[in-house]
Design a protein around this motif. Structure first.
Motif, mmCIF file in Angstrom:
data_model
loop_
_atom_site.group_PDB
_atom_site.id
_atom_site.type_symbol
_atom_site.label_atom_id
_atom_site.label_comp_id
_atom_site.label_asym_id
_atom_site.label_seq_id
_atom_site.Cartn_x
_atom_site.Cartn_y
_atom_site.Cartn_z
ATOM 1 N N LEU A 61 0.813 -1.215 0.000
ATOM 2 C CA LEU A 61 0.000 0.000 0.000
ATOM 3 C C LEU A 61 0.849 1.269 0.000
ATOM 4 O O LEU A 61 0.321 2.367 -0.131
ATOM 5 N N LEU A 64 0.471 4.623 -2.601
ATOM 6 C CA LEU A 64 -0.817 4.615 -3.302
ATOM 7 C C LEU A 64 -1.371 6.008 -3.550
ATOM 8 O O LEU A 64 -2.225 6.183 -4.407
ATOM 9 N N ARG A 65 -0.900 7.002 -2.841
ATOM 10 C CA ARG A 65 -1.394 8.361 -3.072
ATOM 11 C C ARG A 65 -0.986 8.856 -4.454
ATOM 12 O O ARG A 65 -1.701 9.595 -5.087
ATOM 13 N N ASN A 67 0.100 6.740 -7.081
ATOM 14 C CA ASN A 67 -0.159 5.772 -8.159
ATOM 15 C C ASN A 67 -1.351 4.897 -7.822
ATOM 16 O O ASN A 67 -1.742 4.774 -6.671
ATOM 17 N N ARG A 68 -1.869 4.249 -8.826
ATOM 18 C CA ARG A 68 -2.921 3.266 -8.580
ATOM 19 C C ARG A 68 -2.268 1.967 -8.106
ATOM 20 O O ARG A 68 -1.085 1.748 -8.315
ATOM 21 N N PHE A 69 -3.048 1.104 -7.488
ATOM 22 C CA PHE A 69 -2.522 -0.154 -6.965
ATOM 23 C C PHE A 69 -2.189 -1.114 -8.108
ATOM 24 O O PHE A 69 -3.004 -1.328 -9.000
ATOM 25 N N ALA A 74 5.183 -2.891 -5.310
ATOM 26 C CA ALA A 74 5.991 -2.493 -4.150
ATOM 27 C C ALA A 74 7.187 -3.425 -3.972
ATOM 28 O O ALA A 74 8.298 -2.966 -3.686
#
Length: 161
Positions: A61, A64-65, A67-69, A74
């Motif tokens: 996570l 995520l601000r 980029n999209r998941f 990661a």
């Protein structure tokens, strides 16, 4: 996680040392040796060279601000950062470098998959392991879940207050 990996390698009859002082892993930003040990030193891993294995667990996570998941992103980013940080020092000292990056959802970076696939193959050849071909990946998945659960339980009292 280091204990689990050491146990898996020993089951495969692969010689290792946990937290091995290799004395050349540095932080390039500091420009000096931090005398950081390898999480695992695997003796004679490839071409007669020892391998420094760096275990890194990350939250999927993170970031995520911006980029999209994306599943596994990661872990792949963590792997890339570790390669940038340590691969050159290992190569200059006649060692291989294996970044073993995973996320808490269970995704493994490509080098971690390659490493575990080889360990699984050696276990299959050298010994009879319960569970057949999926033994190594199954043990790792369980360890990641167990570690995540332990972290959540440890934080539970502060969340409830």
């Amino acid at each position: 996680m280091t204990h689990l990996m050491d146990d898996l390698l020993r089951r495969a009859r692969i010689s290792t040392k946990k937290e091995a002082p290799v004395n050349f892993l540095t932080d390039p930003m500091e420009g000096r040796s931090t005398l950081r040990p390898a999480d695992l030193l695997v003796f004679g891993w490839g071409g007669g060279k020892h391998a420094c294995v760096d275990l890194t667990g990350v939250s999927p996570l993170v970031g995520l601000r911006e980029n999209r998941f994306v599943v596994g992103l990661a872990a792949r980013k963590a792997e890339s950062k570790k390669v940038d940080k340590h691969a050159k020092a290992c190569a200059e000292n006649q060692h291989l470098f294996i970044p073993f990056a995973f996320d808490t959802f269970g995704s493994l970076a490509p080098e971690a998959i390659n490493f575990l696939t080889r360990v699984q193959r050696v276990i299959h050849i050298n010994c009879s392991a319960p569970g057949g071909q999926g033994f190594v990946f199954g043990r790792l998945g369980f360890a990641i879940q167990k570690g995540l659960a332990a972290q959540l339980v440890a934080r539970l009292p502060s969340v409830l207050m």
